[in-house]
Design a protein around this motif. Structure first.
Motif, short mmCIF file in Angstrom:
data_model
loop_
_atom_site.label_atom_id
_atom_site.label_comp_id
_atom_site.label_asym_id
_atom_site.label_seq_id
_atom_site.Cartn_x
_atom_site.Cartn_y
_atom_site.Cartn_z
N TYR A 1 -2.05 -15.06 4.32
CA TYR A 1 -2.18 -13.91 5.15
C TYR A 1 -3.15 -12.77 4.23
O TYR A 1 -4.04 -11.98 4.75
CB TYR A 1 -1.06 -13.06 5.56
N ALA A 2 -3.05 -12.85 2.99
CA ALA A 2 -3.69 -11.85 2.14
C ALA A 2 -5.09 -12.25 1.76
O ALA A 2 -5.90 -11.32 1.26
CB ALA A 2 -3.04 -11.67 0.82
N ALA A 3 -5.26 -13.57 1.79
CA ALA A 3 -6.60 -13.99 1.38
C ALA A 3 -7.89 -14.00 2.08
O ALA A 3 -7.72 -13.89 3.55
CB ALA A 3 -6.37 -15.38 0.87
N LEU B 1 -0.18 -4.87 -0.63
CA LEU B 1 -0.15 -4.27 -1.93
C LEU B 1 -1.44 -4.63 -2.57
O LEU B 1 -2.04 -3.76 -3.58
CB LEU B 1 1.10 -5.18 -2.80
N LEU B 2 -2.38 -5.74 -2.18
CA LEU B 2 -3.49 -5.84 -2.80
C LEU B 2 -4.52 -4.86 -2.40
O LEU B 2 -5.62 -4.82 -3.18
CB LEU B 2 -3.87 -7.33 -2.55
N ALA B 3 -4.45 -4.17 -1.44
CA ALA B 3 -5.43 -3.27 -0.78
C ALA B 3 -6.05 -2.58 -1.98
O ALA B 3 -7.35 -2.19 -1.93
CB ALA B 3 -4.90 -2.36 0.39
N LYS C 1 10.29 -1.88 -3.24
CA LYS C 1 10.45 -0.45 -3.26
C LYS C 1 8.89 0.24 -3.29
O LYS C 1 8.77 1.34 -3.60
CB LYS C 1 10.91 -0.28 -4.66
N ASN C 2 7.85 -0.49 -2.77
CA ASN C 2 6.63 -0.16 -2.57
C ASN C 2 5.90 0.49 -3.97
O ASN C 2 5.26 1.42 -4.01
CB ASN C 2 6.50 1.10 -1.68
N ILE C 3 6.45 -0.32 -5.09
CA ILE C 3 5.77 0.12 -6.31
C ILE C 3 4.23 -0.29 -6.42
O ILE C 3 4.23 -1.51 -5.93
CB ILE C 3 6.81 -0.57 -7.38
N SER C 4 3.33 0.12 -7.17
CA SER C 4 2.04 -0.03 -7.06
C SER C 4 2.17 -1.57 -7.84
O SER C 4 2.71 -1.53 -8.77
CB SER C 4 1.09 0.75 -7.71
N LEU C 5 1.23 -2.52 -7.45
CA LEU C 5 0.92 -3.77 -8.21
C LEU C 5 0.14 -3.28 -9.31
O LEU C 5 0.39 -4.21 -10.46
CB LEU C 5 0.01 -4.56 -7.26
N CYS C 6 -0.29 -2.48 -9.60
CA CYS C 6 -0.92 -1.92 -10.87
C CYS C 6 0.24 -1.98 -12.12
O CYS C 6 -0.19 -2.20 -13.05
CB CYS C 6 -1.58 -0.50 -10.81
N GLU C 7 1.31 -1.51 -11.52
CA GLU C 7 2.51 -1.58 -12.63
C GLU C 7 3.02 -2.92 -12.87
O GLU C 7 3.80 -3.12 -13.93
CB GLU C 7 3.69 -0.69 -12.03
N ALA C 8 2.47 -3.74 -12.38
CA ALA C 8 3.01 -5.40 -12.83
C ALA C 8 1.93 -6.29 -13.25
O ALA C 8 2.12 -7.21 -13.69
CB ALA C 8 3.57 -5.83 -11.26
#
Length: 745
Positions: free
Chosen positions: A342-344, A314-316, A255-262
């Motif tokens: 891919y993210a690292a 999401l990590l950006a 749902k494109n929720i920010s990772l900050c919320e997790a």
């Protein structure tokens, strides 16, 4: 005025040499990046012998100096090549990476490789150097866009280094590594005894569980239902509970929720000393746990809905908040592992020296999986770090049984891997022979048992913390006071040569390179250091000379194969003879203190010599300042070890106190005096808290023995009266008498 790049490129000959590239392209590039002529210098000495990088750059803003004149702490290095040279050649890349690690350049943040036809930007993060861009073309219509992109990255690049812990082979301890790596990075900046990173600044760390098995999550958190289980009590230091108030990781992906919320703050319970001390929760690093529904992303329909690039997106927003982001992902090639890779920025690969499959799979990751991933990445390329040996049954660096046939077979297997997989890759930089400097994390029940407490083993065992600190030190971060090693020619003066003007910083760097040419300090070099220090004692030396003298000789004596980490009787006699000859100067005193503090054990003759040297030093001006009090504390408690304070230590402090009584001494001195003498009196192992007749008579004889009853002695008696459980009547009478006479409680 903006540079006319087409005009600049037209002026460069296809057969241009490096000098032409430097003057016609690099100088305009530096100006286009926003730097003035006094903010860069040509042929900057890196600090490794005669090596020099083509250009070093740093802004003068807010510095109070001009970089062109001071040539200190460059921000950007630029290495130029001829247009005919391919800048993607490993030799060119290794050259720039090496420059960024040298003593004069290790604070630089960026490096550029260019031949005016291509350009590539690298970032330096601690010990890690990795590409921020692919090799980008310049001689096309997008040259201005490319150079604008380079400029933007140099000005605004995020601070986080994202580390993925991965091997295509399971069972090599990836999750254990990720958890304890994050834990060790997270505790940097908190003072711990014997912790190599005590002087580094605090690091913000995020650990992310991107494995459907949820092993990282399970090892750090309890489920909410754990609170409701009857008859169970969870009082462990690391008892963190998952909450329904946080967004599940799956919702962030869907749902494109920010990772900050997790994000959860991982905390440990800490209790300060004292009967009424309260337990507080100390946050050490952050975690994004995986939730139960996470495993469905292994199914085909979910993989079609969420691309593996999603995690990087999401990590950006978090890359400016954290210094390190550590991703744990599963083995094999899956949605989860592809997402982590891919993210690292960099890949940390654990292997076992005895697990053939782990070694071959690591080679496959480097030569097949990473290149495939880099083909898909739009921006920076993923870089693998050298493999490290994890979960070993024994410390193979020092194991006699490993030497001989087993070591030969292992070396042969590494050679086979390098030749079989490395046709187009320099695998020797990833698969290195095992030496005393190799990072090895031994297998240990200590590590695995603490998962039951939901606590990283690095937080329960200093031994384990030091294992992972060694991993951090070799791969990611320099300890704040670590020496920088160079290589050059022999420049230590001969015995007859006098150094009248002292030793400047350049001379120190050159001497350092001589000493560490073979990676160790031998007895001949130790002799030379002692002789040189006698020659320059009292001269106007650069402060780095004392640092080198102390560090090199401490390493020599404490890394001796005959008695590693200890100073035996023969070494004690040698050190005392070398230092005692012409009196003790400041560098020699610092050496004595440093050895005493860092040694596991020292011969009693050495400890006595150090204490007497300290006594003479602190009494030279009749006043004890903060640094002297701290030096005394460190030396005394290093010598004490597990044995406890003895009467000799207490007498030593009383003698000093009598000599400085009435002076404007540091408050730390009173604190040390009271604490140490009290420990001798009340921390007897056979009768803790009890002061017997023998100790009572000793104290009565010491109090006021110089004809004075000073504030430190009053504070000592007051502390004893308040803390001792049982006091001999003779001493009790003295306490009551002095308490009445001088009005202390």
């Amino acid at each position: 005025m903006a540079a006319d790049w087409n005009e600049i490129f037209n002026q460069i000959s296809p057969n241009a040499n490096e000098r032409e590239i430097e003057t016609k392209f690099v100088v305009p590039l530096i100006k286009d990046l926003g730097y003035d002529s006094d903010e860069y210098c040509f042929q900057f000495k890196t600090g490794l012998g005669t090596n020099a990088v083509d250009f070093a750059v740093r802004s003068n803003a807010g510095r109070g100096d001009k970089f062109h004149d001071s040539m200190t702490e460059p921000f950007l290095l630029i290495e130029a090549k001829k247009p005919s040279e391919d800048i993607s050649k490993p030799s060119h890349i290794n050259q720039l990476m090496s420059y960024l690690s040298h003593v004069n350049c290790h604070l630089a943040r960026f490096g550029i490789l260019t031949n005016s036809v291509q350009i590539q930007l690298y970032r330096s993060h601690g010990r890690v150097v990795h590409p921020l861009t692919k090799v980008l073309p310049l001689r096309d219509s997008k040259a201005e866009e490319t150079l604008a992109k380079i400029k933007g990255l140099v000005k605004t690049s995020a601070k986080a280094l994202t580390i993925c812990v991965y091997n295509n082979k399971g069972g090599v301890g990836k999750t254990t590594t990720a958890v304890n790596l994050a834990a060790t990075l997270g505790i940097i900046g908190f003072k711990r005894k014997d912790f190599v990173f005590n002087n580094n600044s605090k690091k913000n760390v995020l650990a992310l569980d991107f494995d459907a098995q949820r092993d990282m999550t399970k090892s750090l958190f309890r489920e909410p239902a754990a609170k409701k289980l009857r008859g169970l009590s969870f009082s462990y230091e690391g008892c963190n509970i998952l909450s329904k108030d946080k967004a599940p990781l799956t919702e962030c992906l869907d749902k494109n929720i920010s990772l900050c919320e997790a994000i959860y703050s991982y905390k440990v319970k800490s209790k300060k000393s004292g009967a009424n001390a309260k337990v507080s929760e100390v946050p050490l690093f952050d975690v994004v746990p995986a939730n139960d529904e996470f495993k469905r992303y292994g199914e085909d329909d979910c993989k079609e809905k969420v691309h593996f690039s999603k995690l990087r997106e999401l990590l950006a927003e978090l890359r400016d908040k954290y210094d390190y982001i550590v991703i744990d992902c599963p083995p094999q090639v899956s949605f989860f592992s592809r997402s982590g890779l891919y993210a690292a920025d960099v890949l940390l690969i654990p292997v076992k020296h005895s697990d053939l499959a782990s070694l071959h799979n690591a080679a496959k990751v480097i030569t097949e999986i990473i290149p495939q991933m880099n083909e898909l990445r739009k921006e920076a390329e993923l870089t693998a770090l050298p493999v490290f040996y994890n979960d070993e049954e024994k410390d193979i660096r020092n194991d006699e049984k490993f030497r001989g046939r087993e070591q030969e077979m292992f070396a042969n297997e590494l050679d086979f891997i390098v030749k079989s997989y490395g046709e187009n890759y320099d695998l020797k930089r990833y698969f290195k022979k095992i030496t005393a400097e190799t990072v090895v994390i031994p297998s240990s029940a200590t590590i695995s048992s603490h998962s039951f407490e939901r606590l990283p083993a690095a937080y329960k065992s200093m031994k384990v913390l030091n294992w992972y600190a060694d991993l951090v030190k070799h791969y990611f971060l320099r300890p704040a006071k670590e020496p920088e090693l160079n290589q050059e020619t022999d420049v230590i003066p001969k015995k007859s040569e006098k150094v009248q003007a002292g030793i400047d910083a350049d001379k120190v760097r050159t001497i350092r390179s001589t000493l560490y040419k073979d990676g160790k300090i031998d007895r001949k070099e130790a002799e030379a250091l002692f002789k040189l220090n006698k020659q320059v004692s009292g001269a106007d030396n650069d402060p780095s000379w004392k640092i080198l003298f102390v560090e090199a000789l401490t390493e020599h004596f404490l890394k001796d194969e005959a008695s590693p980490g200890a100073v035996d009787e023969d070494e004690a006699a040698y050190i005392i003879d070398k230092i005692k000859a012409d009196g003790i100067d400041g560098a020699e005193l610092d050496l004595l203190v440093n050895i005493a503090i860092n040694a596991k054990s020292c011969h009693e003759s050495f400890n006595a010599f150090v204490l007497e040297a300290l006594r003479a030093s602190v009494l030279a001006d009749g006043v004890i300042d903060d640094s002297e009090a701290e030096m005394l504390r460190k030396v005394i408690y290093s010598a004490v070890g597990d044995k406890g304070v003895n009467q000799a230590h207490a007498d030593f402090l009383f003698d000093i106190n009598d000599s400085v009584s009435g002076a404007a001494n540091s408050p730390k001195w009173q604190k040390l005096f009271v604490r140490t003498v009290s420990e001798y009196l009340t921390k007897d192992r056979t009768s803790p808290g009890k002061i017997d007749g023998k100790k009572a008579e000793w104290l009565i004889g010491r109090i006021g023995s110089d004809g004075k009853f000073d504030e430190n002695e009053k504070a000592l008696l007051s502390h004893i009266k308040a803390s001792a459980k049982e006091i001999h009547p003779k001493l009790q009478f003295l306490l009551d008498f002095f308490g009445y006479k001088f009005g202390y409680k």
